[in-house]
Write a protein that holds these residues in place. Structure first.
Motif, mmCIF file in Angstrom:
data_model
loop_
_atom_site.group_PDB
_atom_site.id
_atom_site.type_symbol
_atom_site.label_atom_id
_atom_site.label_comp_id
_atom_site.label_asym_id
_atom_site.label_seq_id
_atom_site.Cartn_x
_atom_site.Cartn_y
_atom_site.Cartn_z
ATOM 1 N N MET A 1 2.394 14.935 -1.182
ATOM 2 C CA MET A 1 1.865 13.575 -1.245
ATOM 3 C C MET A 1 1.301 13.105 0.105
ATOM 4 S SD MET A 1 2.020 12.522 -4.306
ATOM 5 C CE MET A 1 1.688 14.206 -4.731
ATOM 6 N N ASP B 1 0.826 -1.210 0.000
ATOM 7 C CA ASP B 1 0.000 0.000 0.000
ATOM 8 C C ASP B 1 0.856 1.255 0.000
ATOM 9 O OD1 ASP B 1 -2.319 -1.590 0.340
ATOM 10 O OD2 ASP B 1 -1.962 -1.664 2.508
ATOM 11 N N TRP B 2 2.083 1.139 0.519
ATOM 12 C CA TRP B 2 2.953 2.298 0.731
ATOM 13 C C TRP B 2 4.186 2.212 -0.152
ATOM 14 C CZ3 TRP B 2 1.317 6.208 3.858
ATOM 15 C CH2 TRP B 2 0.283 5.916 4.763
ATOM 16 N N LYS C 1 0.023 4.944 -1.430
ATOM 17 C CA LYS C 1 0.304 6.159 -0.652
ATOM 18 C C LYS C 1 1.813 6.274 -0.475
ATOM 19 C CE LYS C 1 -2.383 4.198 2.257
ATOM 20 N NZ LYS C 1 -3.199 3.699 3.355
ATOM 21 N N ASN D 1 -4.347 2.796 -5.628
ATOM 22 C CA ASN D 1 -4.501 2.719 -4.163
ATOM 23 C C ASN D 1 -3.153 2.690 -3.439
ATOM 24 O OD1 ASN D 1 -7.377 2.672 -4.106
ATOM 25 N ND2 ASN D 1 -7.284 0.559 -4.853
ATOM 26 N N THR E 1 -0.447 12.341 -7.709
ATOM 27 C CA THR E 1 -1.606 11.994 -6.873
ATOM 28 C C THR E 1 -2.594 11.135 -7.656
ATOM 29 O OG1 THR E 1 -1.374 14.002 -5.549
ATOM 30 C CG2 THR E 1 -3.536 12.943 -5.534
ATOM 31 N N GLY F 1 -3.432 7.330 -6.819
ATOM 32 C CA GLY F 1 -4.818 7.076 -6.440
ATOM 33 C C GLY F 1 -5.448 5.960 -7.251
ATOM 34 N N SER G 1 5.137 7.138 1.757
ATOM 35 C CA SER G 1 5.611 7.193 3.144
ATOM 36 C C SER G 1 6.733 8.198 3.336
ATOM 37 C CB SER G 1 6.088 5.807 3.596
ATOM 38 O OG SER G 1 7.165 5.357 2.778
#
Length: 300
Positions: free
Chosen positions: A104, A43-44, A70, A68, A61, A65, A72
């Motif tokens: 971010m 996820d990261w 993100k 899914n 972004t 997105g 860190s």
């Protein structure tokens, strides 16, 4: 079943896809990296070398997105031991990366000290040991950086001990931590680099737990490392020889490291980084899938 390591947030990085440079024809193109890191179950991610991923925040972004994902942390390289004369050039580089990292929604900036020998050519760039004056420049410079990055961008810096830099061995890492303010500077403990330089990650977590702000998960192949040490091989060629290996085949054992980190009681990122530059473009994804499965078996 292992107990859940619910304070550890696992991710991966472009480094695990053989990415060391913003632009290099031997590297996986960035859309493929994003597709595959998501497919592998992470996820990261980290931003990797500035300019590898899109640097326009709106575009990045959107790309993250859709998958899914993100962010860190961002990463910067610094040579602050050289004194105040390098501050302006350092801050210009840091500002670019920190602005994108902040945009971010990330909270960390990984800071890597500059190499004392070239990681590709093996050229000795400067002595491997700092003078007392250079140590002062390094520690005061990092504290200033920590303060300015927090004031300007709201990010925390985590300094990354790294092979072939002046913050590498247990002795150097402890000296650095003992000489810096924990309010301003903490550590990104890279388990592979620390083992590469003879350190014990679990011991460091248990001794300096309040200074561990971030983790990079990496393992070293002990046999290749012994050869690297015997020959004095620089880090770049050592990576090409496979010194950083797929877990759980190397050292340190990652289960005990993650359990020690969990006991700190803080939310910590643990970002997988298996150095593989250069590598065949089809190699990273299967390794990433197996590594994610292995970390789940540890409870992470």
């Amino acid at each position: 079943m292992p107990h859940a390591l619910d304070r550890i947030r696992v991710g991966s990085a472009p480094d695990s896809w053989g990415v060391w440079f913003p632009d290099d024809p031997r590297q996986v193109p960035w859309p493929r990296f994003l597709d595959e890191v998501a497919e592998a179950g992470y996820d990261w991610i980290e931003l990797g070398p500035y300019g590898y991923l899109p640097t326009d925040p709106a575009r990045l972004t959107d790309e993250l997105g859709r998958r899914n994902l993100k962010v860190s942390a961002g990463t910067v390289f610094t040579g602050l031991h050289r004194g105040p004369s390098v501050w302006e050039a350092t801050w210009e580089h840091v500002g670019q990366v920190a602005a994108l990292t902040q945009a971010m929604g990330a909270r960390h900036l990984v800071v890597i000290p500059s190499f004392w020998r070239d990681d590709r050519t093996a050229e000795i760039l400067e002595p491997p040991e700092l003078t007392a004056e250079q140590w002062t420049h390094l520690t005061e410079g990092m504290e200033r950086l920590g303060h300015e990055v927090r004031e300007t961008y709201g990010l925390d810096i985590v300094v990354h001990p790294h092979a072939d830099t002046h913050i590498d061995t247990e002795e150097h890492v402890e000296r650095f931590l003992d000489s810096t303010d924990s309010e301003l500077v903490n550590l990104c403990l890279d388990t592979g680099h620390y083992a590469y330089c003879g350190g014990d990650s679990v011991k460091l977590i248990e001794t300096y737990g309040e200074r561990i702000g971030y983790l990079h998960l990496k393992q070293v192949d002990p046999q290749i490392l012994a050869e690297v040490r015997a020959k004095g091989t620089p880090f770049g060629p050592a990576v090409a020889q496979g010194v950083m290996c797929e877990p759980p085949s190397g050292v340190p054992e990652l289960g005990p490291v993650l359990e020690a980190a969990q006991r700190l009681g803080a939310q910590l990122f643990a970002i997988v980084e298996q150095d593989m530059y250069p590598c065949e473009q089809d190699r990273p994804l299967p390794i990433a899938v197996r590594t994610r499965r292995f970390l789940r078996s540890c409870g992470a």
